[in-house]
Design a protein around this motif. Structure first.
Motif, mmCIF file in Angstrom:
data_model
loop_
_atom_site.group_PDB
_atom_site.id
_atom_site.type_symbol
_atom_site.label_atom_id
_atom_site.label_comp_id
_atom_site.label_asym_id
_atom_site.label_seq_id
_atom_site.Cartn_x
_atom_site.Cartn_y
_atom_site.Cartn_z
ATOM 1 N N GLY A 49 0.809 -1.715 0.012
ATOM 2 C CA GLY A 49 -0.156 0.193 0.118
ATOM 3 C C GLY A 49 1.227 1.134 0.099
ATOM 4 N N THR A 50 2.222 1.468 0.386
ATOM 5 C CA THR A 50 2.615 2.479 0.479
ATOM 6 C C THR A 50 3.575 2.885 -0.871
ATOM 7 O OG1 THR A 50 3.659 2.144 2.710
ATOM 8 C CG2 THR A 50 5.542 3.207 1.293
ATOM 9 N N LEU A 51 4.049 2.438 -2.148
ATOM 10 C CA LEU A 51 4.274 2.697 -3.205
ATOM 11 C C LEU A 51 3.817 1.527 -4.435
ATOM 12 C CD1 LEU A 51 5.981 5.322 -3.677
ATOM 13 C CD2 LEU A 51 7.994 3.464 -4.180
ATOM 14 N N ASN A 52 2.221 0.975 -4.251
ATOM 15 C CA ASN A 52 2.479 0.443 -5.122
ATOM 16 C C ASN A 52 2.072 1.046 -6.841
ATOM 17 O OD1 ASN A 52 1.655 -1.022 -3.085
ATOM 18 N ND2 ASN A 52 0.537 -2.283 -4.386
ATOM 19 N N VAL A 53 1.617 1.819 -6.701
ATOM 20 C CA VAL A 53 1.782 2.826 -8.286
ATOM 21 C C VAL A 53 2.380 4.261 -8.176
ATOM 22 C CG1 VAL A 53 -0.940 1.631 -8.035
ATOM 23 C CG2 VAL A 53 -0.349 3.710 -7.140
ATOM 24 N N ASN A 54 2.210 4.452 -9.807
ATOM 25 C CA ASN A 54 3.389 5.817 -9.646
ATOM 26 C C ASN A 54 2.849 6.856 -9.671
ATOM 27 O OD1 ASN A 54 4.439 8.453 -10.786
ATOM 28 N ND2 ASN A 54 5.463 6.534 -12.435
ATOM 29 N N SER A 55 3.533 7.532 -8.326
ATOM 30 C CA SER A 55 3.290 8.613 -7.251
ATOM 31 C C SER A 55 3.935 9.557 -7.199
ATOM 32 C CB SER A 55 3.509 8.055 -6.474
ATOM 33 O OG SER A 55 4.542 8.052 -5.600
ATOM 34 N N TRP A 56 4.375 10.048 -8.460
ATOM 35 C CA TRP A 56 5.084 11.274 -8.106
ATOM 36 C C TRP A 56 4.543 12.102 -9.306
ATOM 37 C CZ3 TRP A 56 10.261 12.650 -8.415
ATOM 38 C CH2 TRP A 56 11.438 10.996 -8.637
ATOM 39 N N SER A 57 4.990 13.511 -8.700
ATOM 40 C CA SER A 57 3.924 15.238 -8.945
ATOM 41 C C SER A 57 4.223 15.519 -10.332
ATOM 42 C CB SER A 57 4.885 16.151 -8.342
ATOM 43 O OG SER A 57 5.472 16.241 -8.842
ATOM 44 N N PRO A 58 3.335 15.830 -10.965
ATOM 45 C CA PRO A 58 3.314 16.260 -12.228
ATOM 46 C C PRO A 58 4.881 17.078 -13.203
ATOM 47 C CG PRO A 58 1.506 16.636 -11.357
ATOM 48 C CD PRO A 58 2.018 16.667 -10.279
ATOM 49 N N ASP A 59 5.119 17.994 -12.266
ATOM 50 C CA ASP A 59 6.471 18.323 -11.867
ATOM 51 C C ASP A 59 7.820 17.748 -11.940
ATOM 52 O OD1 ASP A 59 6.239 18.425 -9.361
ATOM 53 O OD2 ASP A 59 6.905 20.814 -9.236
ATOM 54 N N SER A 60 7.909 16.619 -11.287
ATOM 55 C CA SER A 60 8.563 15.391 -11.118
ATOM 56 C C SER A 60 9.416 15.900 -9.942
ATOM 57 C CB SER A 60 9.437 14.872 -12.368
ATOM 58 O OG SER A 60 8.290 14.518 -13.633
ATOM 59 N N SER A 61 9.257 16.247 -9.069
ATOM 60 C CA SER A 61 10.132 16.884 -7.820
ATOM 61 C C SER A 61 9.941 16.543 -6.409
ATOM 62 C CB SER A 61 9.191 18.957 -8.073
ATOM 63 O OG SER A 61 8.268 19.081 -7.317
ATOM 64 N N ARG A 62 8.458 15.648 -6.610
ATOM 65 C CA ARG A 62 7.617 15.017 -5.528
ATOM 66 C C ARG A 62 7.115 13.783 -5.083
ATOM 67 N NH1 ARG A 62 3.368 19.164 -4.575
ATOM 68 N NH2 ARG A 62 4.456 19.496 -7.181
ATOM 69 N N VAL A 63 7.799 12.819 -4.509
ATOM 70 C CA VAL A 63 6.994 11.376 -4.738
ATOM 71 C C VAL A 63 5.895 11.135 -3.784
ATOM 72 C CG1 VAL A 63 7.413 8.793 -4.084
ATOM 73 C CG2 VAL A 63 8.762 10.971 -5.387
ATOM 74 N N ALA A 64 4.318 11.077 -3.110
ATOM 75 C CA ALA A 64 3.825 11.176 -2.325
ATOM 76 C C ALA A 64 3.641 9.262 -2.419
ATOM 77 C CB ALA A 64 2.177 11.226 -3.090
ATOM 78 N N TYR A 65 3.279 8.869 -0.140
ATOM 79 C CA TYR A 65 3.344 7.527 -0.180
ATOM 80 C C TYR A 65 2.543 7.528 0.873
ATOM 81 C CZ TYR A 65 7.219 8.991 2.784
ATOM 82 O OH TYR A 65 7.878 9.956 3.613
ATOM 83 N N ALA A 66 1.983 6.367 1.375
ATOM 84 C CA ALA A 66 1.591 6.026 2.214
ATOM 85 C C ALA A 66 2.716 4.982 3.422
ATOM 86 C CB ALA A 66 0.440 5.388 2.767
ATOM 87 N N ALA A 67 2.277 5.946 5.034
ATOM 88 C CA ALA A 67 3.100 4.989 5.792
ATOM 89 C C ALA A 67 1.817 4.472 6.502
ATOM 90 C CB ALA A 67 4.469 5.858 6.731
ATOM 91 N N TYR A 68 2.620 3.136 7.960
ATOM 92 C CA TYR A 68 1.512 2.776 8.434
ATOM 93 C C TYR A 68 1.676 3.024 9.829
ATOM 94 C CZ TYR A 68 -0.102 2.197 4.302
ATOM 95 O OH TYR A 68 -1.061 2.013 2.808
ATOM 96 N N PRO A 69 2.377 4.167 10.966
ATOM 97 C CA PRO A 69 2.804 3.700 12.029
ATOM 98 C C PRO A 69 2.185 3.349 13.426
ATOM 99 C CG PRO A 69 2.840 5.497 12.065
ATOM 100 C CD PRO A 69 2.194 5.178 10.674
ATOM 101 N N VAL A 70 2.785 2.250 13.574
ATOM 102 C CA VAL A 70 2.082 1.555 14.485
ATOM 103 C C VAL A 70 2.341 2.346 16.303
ATOM 104 C CG1 VAL A 70 1.551 0.120 16.946
ATOM 105 C CG2 VAL A 70 1.615 -0.075 13.965
ATOM 106 N N ARG A 71 1.868 3.213 17.076
ATOM 107 C CA ARG A 71 1.634 3.572 17.801
ATOM 108 C C ARG A 71 2.160 2.705 19.464
ATOM 109 N NH1 ARG A 71 -2.716 6.488 16.359
ATOM 110 N NH2 ARG A 71 -3.495 5.365 18.084
#
Length: 304
Positions: A282-304
């Motif tokens: 679930g963190t990075l299964n698909v392309n998550s680059w911003s349109p201008d190629s400067s940023r990457v989006a992703y998901a994290a699942y920390p446990v407190r």
């Protein structure tokens, strides 16, 4: 690819992932130029996966609880995309190049097409005895790349397949005997990048590779002792990101210490950025680059 639960029993209906007790879902954006990163969303209730960036830079598209969601980048608000005629979604979804349509894998093993604003979804894969896990759309929007797995036989290697985006007969692309996943087109459409176990005799030792769209020239990109999944190429064709699992990991499970790595396409073995987090599936299964190629989006699942 989001492998169905209880794969030994094909009749068992896959269930969308949920957060564990004390776990939180966080959506982050990392800068490929400075290496900094910022948390833009958090939830203690909803597990979101696999962010896609919309071409107009206004939102992230994610899946969660079997549905599709739109996260507004300016307001931080989250809204469900209303879809009909499609089963629960998994985390394999990719926007068409025009930004108007989205292709989706569902838990029935089929690929669907829908308007990005919602509405009725159309199934485009046939009942051919396979599960279809979408990962790539060609730059001209005419072709899809997906992983085909014989229905109910998840002990067998996944195979790289392509098909017309409007629907039609698939074609197989030879990437060797090992399991492959995450096939995605380069911005010029000449290559399909993927992870594959073909180069190793160790079970589960996935490595990043590419093959020409015509099925020739399989080439290994990364030589590492870790387990490397889901290569994503930036829109400008200059950088790539991928997900690094610990050595010895089998498949791409959830809830592990992992790293997101960005590299220059000229040198995959010299990381530009390495972001550590608790996640995986679930963190990075698909392309998550911003349109201008400067940023990457992703998901994290920390446990407190």
């Amino acid at each position: 690819m989001n492998e169905p639960l209880h794969a030994e029993n094909p009749a068992t209906k896959p269930v969308p992932r949920t957060l564990r007790y004390g776990q939180r879902c966080e959506v982050w954006v990392g800068s490929a130029t400075t290496g900094s990163r910022e948390r833009i969303f958090a939830s203690d209730d909803l597990l979101l996966e696999a962010p896609n960036w919309t071409p107009d830079d206004s939102a992230l598209i994610l899946n969660g609880a079997g549905a599709l969601w739109r996260l507004n980048m300016s307001s931080g608000s989250l809204a469900e995309v209303p879809l009909a005629g499609i089963p629960d979604l998994n985390n394999d979804h990719v926007l068409a190049p025009d930004g108007e349509r989205i292709y989706l894998s569902a838990n029935d093993g089929h690929i669907y097409r829908a308007d990005i604003r919602g509405g009725n979804a159309t199934r485009i894969t046939a009942e051919d005895g396979y599960f279809h896990f979408l990962h790539g759309v060609s730059p001209d929007g005419r072709e899809l790349a997906y992983v085909g797995m014989e229905a109910g036989k998840f002990t067998k290697p996944g195979r790289l397949m392509t098909m017309p985006s409007a629907g039609g007969p698939p074609a197989s692309v030879d990437t060797g005997a090992g399991h492959c996943d995450g096939p995605e087109y380069s911005p010029d459409g000449e290559w399909i990048y993927l992870n594959t176990e073909t180069f190793s005799s160790r079970p589960g030792h996935a490595q990043i590779a590419r093959v020409r769209a015509d099925g020739t020239g399989l080439d290994r990109m990364v030589h590492s002792g870790t387990v490397d999944w889901f290569p994503h190429i930036s829109p400008d064709g200059q950088r790539a990101s991928y997900l690094r699992f610990p050595a010895g990991t089998l498949g791409h499970p959830a809830d592990l210490p992992v790293e997101i790595v960005t590299v220059s396409l000229d040198d995959w073995n010299a990381p530009l950025n390495t972001w550590a987090l608790f996640g995986g599936q679930g963190t990075l299964n698909v392309n998550s680059w911003s349109p201008d190629s400067s940023r990457v989006a992703y998901a994290a699942y920390p446990v407190r």
